[in-house]
Design a protein around this motif. Structure first.
Motif, short mmCIF file in Angstrom:
data_model
loop_
_atom_site.label_atom_id
_atom_site.label_comp_id
_atom_site.label_asym_id
_atom_site.label_seq_id
_atom_site.Cartn_x
_atom_site.Cartn_y
_atom_site.Cartn_z
N TRP A 96 -65.71 4.61 -36.53
CA TRP A 96 -66.15 5.57 -35.52
C TRP A 96 -65.02 5.71 -34.50
O TRP A 96 -64.47 4.71 -34.04
CB TRP A 96 -67.41 5.07 -34.81
CG TRP A 96 -68.63 5.26 -35.62
CD1 TRP A 96 -69.27 4.32 -36.38
CD2 TRP A 96 -69.40 6.46 -35.76
NE1 TRP A 96 -70.38 4.86 -36.98
CE2 TRP A 96 -70.48 6.18 -36.61
CE3 TRP A 96 -69.26 7.75 -35.26
CZ2 TRP A 96 -71.42 7.13 -36.97
CZ3 TRP A 96 -70.20 8.70 -35.61
CH2 TRP A 96 -71.27 8.39 -36.45
N LEU B 4 -67.15 10.08 -37.24
CA LEU B 4 -67.15 9.03 -38.26
C LEU B 4 -66.09 9.41 -39.28
O LEU B 4 -66.22 10.43 -39.97
CB LEU B 4 -68.52 8.92 -38.93
CG LEU B 4 -68.60 7.95 -40.12
CD1 LEU B 4 -68.20 6.53 -39.72
CD2 LEU B 4 -70.01 7.98 -40.72
N GLY C 175 -68.96 12.88 -40.33
CA GLY C 175 -70.01 13.31 -39.42
C GLY C 175 -69.54 13.13 -37.99
O GLY C 175 -68.51 12.51 -37.72
N TYR D 234 -71.15 13.33 -33.57
CA TYR D 234 -72.18 13.66 -32.58
C TYR D 234 -71.52 13.76 -31.22
O TYR D 234 -70.43 13.23 -31.01
CB TYR D 234 -73.32 12.64 -32.57
CG TYR D 234 -72.94 11.26 -32.15
CD1 TYR D 234 -72.95 10.88 -30.81
CD2 TYR D 234 -72.53 10.31 -33.08
CE1 TYR D 234 -72.59 9.61 -30.42
CE2 TYR D 234 -72.16 9.04 -32.70
CZ TYR D 234 -72.20 8.69 -31.36
OH TYR D 234 -71.82 7.43 -30.98
N LEU E 3 -75.06 16.98 -33.49
CA LEU E 3 -75.03 15.94 -34.50
C LEU E 3 -74.95 16.65 -35.84
O LEU E 3 -75.78 17.52 -36.12
CB LEU E 3 -76.28 15.06 -34.43
CG LEU E 3 -76.29 13.83 -35.34
CD1 LEU E 3 -77.06 12.69 -34.68
CD2 LEU E 3 -76.85 14.12 -36.69
N ARG F 171 -73.24 16.29 -40.14
CA ARG F 171 -72.51 15.56 -41.17
C ARG F 171 -71.72 16.56 -41.98
O ARG F 171 -72.02 17.76 -41.97
CB ARG F 171 -73.46 14.76 -42.07
CG ARG F 171 -74.42 15.63 -42.85
CD ARG F 171 -75.29 14.80 -43.78
NE ARG F 171 -76.00 15.67 -44.68
CZ ARG F 171 -75.50 16.22 -45.78
NH1 ARG F 171 -74.27 15.96 -46.14
NH2 ARG F 171 -76.22 17.03 -46.53
N ILE G 243 -75.84 8.60 -38.63
CA ILE G 243 -75.15 9.16 -37.47
C ILE G 243 -76.02 8.99 -36.23
O ILE G 243 -75.54 8.60 -35.16
CB ILE G 243 -74.77 10.64 -37.71
CG1 ILE G 243 -73.88 10.75 -38.95
CG2 ILE G 243 -74.09 11.25 -36.48
CD1 ILE G 243 -73.69 12.17 -39.46
#
Length: 165
Positions: free
Chosen positions: A6, A58, A66, A68, A100, A102, A113
């Motif tokens: 992350w 990520l 993904g 957020y 958010l 992916r 996530i």
């Protein structure tokens, strides 16, 4: 083992890591209005708004699987929800999950996530005294998804579709 991490987007991080910028530029969300809007936001605005919106990506083997984004807000709670957190005032500070998403081809689901987003939101909420973690859904269908899959409840705060100009 698949390499993943992350990364919190900051101006310094983006300046120092051109590979991260390229990975963001390659990001493709699942097709549809919400996915298109999320991908556009990540590519066009997240990179410029690092001073006031916290965005985490990520990375899986160098690609964005993904992301957020979190911000601060306030929500107006129903009396039954206020009782649950012992709040006397209807308006309460909130850590707001603004975006958010992916990647379309990622082997990660929204729950993975969301777990990271909630963890970071909990850290932030304890530091600033926010009472709730809220989601700003893209549209009514997204709002239904959050309620059905993750148990989010509606507040008295009026929702405006992000899809509207």
């Amino acid at each position: 083992m698949i390499e993943h991490e992350w990364v919190h987007l900051t101006g310094e991080q983006l300046s120092a890591d051109p590979a991260l910028v390229r990975a963001i530029e390659r990001f493709q969300a699942p097709p549809g209005r919400a996915g298109d809007a999320a991908a556009a936001w990540l590519k066009e605005r997240a990179l410029r708004e690092t001073s006031h919106i916290a965005t985490y990506v990520l990375l899986v083997e160098g690609d964005v699987a993904g992301f957020y984004s979190l911000g601060m807000s306030e929500v107006e709670l129903r009396s039954q929800h206020r009782k649950g957190i012992s709040a006397s005032h209807p308006r309460q500070g909130a850590v707001l999950i603004l975006w958010l998403a992916r990647a379309a081809d990622a082997h990660v689901d929204a729950a993975t996530i969301l777990r990271h987003a909630v963890g970071i939101a909990q850290i932030g909420s304890r530091r600033v005294g926010a009472a709730v973690i809220a989601v700003d859904p893209f549209d009514a269908a997204t709002e239904d998804y959050w309620r059905q899959h993750f148990g989010f409840r509606s507040s008295l705060t009026k929702r405006t579709d992000a899809a509207r100009p």
